[in-house]
Scaffold this motif. Structure first.
Motif, PDB file in Angstrom:
ATOM      1  N   LEU A   7       0.832  -1.304  -0.025  1.00 51.05           N
ATOM      2  CA  LEU A   7       0.022   0.006   0.111  1.00 51.05           C
ATOM      3  C   LEU A   7       1.055   1.275  -0.030  1.00 51.05           C
ATOM      4  N   ASP A   8       2.264   1.179   0.119  1.00 52.71           N
ATOM      5  CA  ASP A   8       3.013   2.191   0.197  1.00 52.71           C
ATOM      6  C   ASP A   8       4.168   2.405  -0.680  1.00 52.71           C
ATOM      7  N   ARG A   9       3.448   1.488  -1.824  1.00 57.61           N
ATOM      8  CA  ARG A   9       4.903   1.679  -2.972  1.00 57.61           C
ATOM      9  C   ARG A   9       4.657   2.918  -3.909  1.00 57.61           C
ATOM     10  N   ARG A  10       5.788   3.275  -4.471  1.00 59.54           N
ATOM     11  CA  ARG A  10       6.045   4.411  -5.424  1.00 59.54           C
ATOM     12  C   ARG A  10       5.254   4.478  -6.596  1.00 59.54           C
ATOM     13  N   GLU A  69      15.947   2.544  -0.147  1.00 57.37           N
ATOM     14  CA  GLU A  69      14.710   2.454  -0.993  1.00 57.37           C
ATOM     15  C   GLU A  69      14.746   1.216  -1.954  1.00 57.37           C
ATOM     16  N   GLY A  70      16.075   0.859  -2.555  1.00 55.00           N
ATOM     17  CA  GLY A  70      16.118  -0.455  -3.289  1.00 55.00           C
ATOM     18  C   GLY A  70      15.648  -1.380  -2.588  1.00 55.00           C
ATOM     19  N   ALA A  71      16.053  -1.747  -1.291  1.00 57.43           N
ATOM     20  CA  ALA A  71      15.886  -2.909  -0.463  1.00 57.43           C
ATOM     21  C   ALA A  71      14.092  -2.960  -0.270  1.00 57.43           C
ATOM     22  N   THR A  72      13.478  -1.620   0.045  1.00 56.52           N
ATOM     23  CA  THR A  72      12.314  -1.576   0.333  1.00 56.52           C
ATOM     24  C   THR A  72      11.241  -1.784  -1.039  1.00 56.52           C
ATOM     25  N   GLN A  73      11.758  -1.402  -2.035  1.00 57.33           N
ATOM     26  CA  GLN A  73      11.187  -1.779  -3.280  1.00 57.33           C
ATOM     27  C   GLN A  73      11.258  -3.172  -3.933  1.00 57.33           C
ATOM     28  N   ASP A 106       6.132  10.884  -2.584  1.00 60.83           N
ATOM     29  CA  ASP A 106       5.296   9.950  -3.652  1.00 60.83           C
ATOM     30  C   ASP A 106       4.980   8.645  -3.082  1.00 60.83           C
ATOM     31  N   SER A 107       3.893   8.258  -2.888  1.00 63.77           N
ATOM     32  CA  SER A 107       3.400   6.945  -2.294  1.00 63.77           C
ATOM     33  C   SER A 107       1.952   6.740  -2.656  1.00 63.77           C
ATOM     34  N   ILE A 108       1.574   5.532  -2.955  1.00 62.95           N
ATOM     35  CA  ILE A 108       0.335   5.096  -3.507  1.00 62.95           C
ATOM     36  C   ILE A 108      -0.833   5.318  -2.673  1.00 62.95           C
ATOM     37  N   PRO A 126       7.155   4.927   4.411  1.00 60.09           N
ATOM     38  CA  PRO A 126       8.030   4.874   5.630  1.00 60.09           C
ATOM     39  C   PRO A 126       9.483   5.629   5.370  1.00 60.09           C
ATOM     40  N   LEU A 127       9.856   5.469   4.379  1.00 64.51           N
ATOM     41  CA  LEU A 127      11.290   6.264   4.168  1.00 64.51           C
ATOM     42  C   LEU A 127      10.982   7.703   3.987  1.00 64.51           C
ATOM     43  N   PHE A 128      10.125   8.349   3.808  1.00 70.26           N
ATOM     44  CA  PHE A 128       9.813   9.772   4.025  1.00 70.26           C
ATOM     45  C   PHE A 128       9.611  10.144   5.551  1.00 70.26           C
ATOM     46  N   MET A 129       8.808   9.299   6.435  1.00 71.39           N
ATOM     47  CA  MET A 129       9.116   9.421   7.818  1.00 71.39           C
ATOM     48  C   MET A 129      10.711   9.265   8.265  1.00 71.39           C
ATOM     49  N   LEU A 130      11.376   8.310   7.846  1.00 75.45           N
ATOM     50  CA  LEU A 130      12.538   8.094   8.134  1.00 75.45           C
ATOM     51  C   LEU A 130      13.605   9.142   7.840  1.00 75.45           C
ATOM     52  N   GLU A 131      13.209   9.816   6.588  1.00 72.13           N
ATOM     53  CA  GLU A 131      14.197  11.050   6.258  1.00 72.13           C
ATOM     54  C   GLU A 131      13.827  12.148   7.196  1.00 72.13           C
TER      55      GLU A 131
END
Length: 277
Positions: free
Chosen positions: A4-7, A52-56, A178-180, A185-190
């Protein structure tokens, strides 16, 4: 794919040659023109792009509605620009959670280990509160950002032991937002990392984020769908030191005053042998 949180934006697709036969494998796309990952010149691949790569890679394997419940990374060596970065993942599943242990390697040497956990989605944050009030962005300089649109937080309020900052409303000018379906999660981590850079700039010695970042973690108990709800980062301003020379800081992320996520960093003193992203 039903994470649910993919780019959504094609500019944020950072994997190529994805294969899912026996193990998940892919190559990392390192686009040095990307307006967020390469906001300013760097001499190595940024750690956030490795995450980002690992998450995707994990999200590409989702087969039912799931969100990223946690990301835990251990950085071993700097990833450089001269060789392809290969990703491979082992997958385990139990009790509605799917864990992907991702190795990122370059020239046959491991650069980072990242564990991404996808969690079955049955509900999201259901808080009721006023929409976020307008807050002013932090100046980009202390956050080590060249482009103002990549600033994600207000100027932090710092006391002797704590720090607090508002998370800004998602901007269409910033690709990291950007998230669908749910806040990425990486937005919040950043956002958490930008607070750390601010502390670094305000207290360069000894209370700064060490030059060598060796680990980060992010975890959330529920996803947040409504990015207009007020969110804050609230954490420690001081480092906690361990006997092996590592230092850590932590913070919680709250929406409508209720904590739903936790972040931490682990760093090493400059000059130690271990190097990271």
């Amino acid at each position: 794919m039903t994470a649910l949180d993919r780019r959504q934006d094609p500019r944020n697709h950072v994997l190529r040659n994805l294969a899912t036969d026996r193990r998940l494998t892919a190559e990392l796309v390192v686009d040095r023109q990307h307006p967020f990952f390469f906001d300013h010149p760097l001499d190595h691949v940024p750690g956030l792009l490795l995450l980002e790569g690992a998450t995707q890679l994990a999200q590409s394997d989702a087969r039912r509605p799931q969100f990223v419940g946690s990301v835990t990374a251990r950085f071993e060596k700097y990833a450089l620009f001269n060789e392809t970065i290969d990703l491979s993942a082992d997958r385990t599943e139990a009790s509605g959670r799917t864990r992907y242990d991702v190795a990122l390697a370059q020239d046959g040497r491991t650069r980072a280990h990242v564990s991404v956990e996808l969690v079955d989605f049955d509900r999201d944050f259901a808080g009721r509160c006023a929409r976020r009030a307008e807050v002013h962005p932090c100046p980009p300089g202390p956050l080590n950002k060249s482009n103002p649109e990549n600033v994600l937080i207000s100027e932090p309020q710092v006391t002797a032991s704590s720090v607090r900052a508002h998370i800004l409303s998602a901007s269409g000018n910033c690709l990291l937002t950007d998230s669908i379906c749910t806040v990425h999660p990486l937005f919040m981590l950043e956002c958490f990392m930008q607070v750390q850079r601010y502390l670094n700039a305000q207290h360069p010695d000894p209370g700064r984020m060490r030059d060598i970042l060796t680990g980060v973690t992010f975890s959330q108990i529920l996803p947040v769908r409504d990015s207009s709800l007020p969110m804050t980062v609230e954490g420690t301003a001081d480092f906690m030191f361990s006997q092996n020379g590592r230092a850590s800081r932590t913070a919680n992320i709250a929406v409508c005053g209720s904590t739903f996520a936790h972040c931490s960093i682990l760093t090493a003193r400059t000059g130690m042998r271990r190097k990271s992203a």
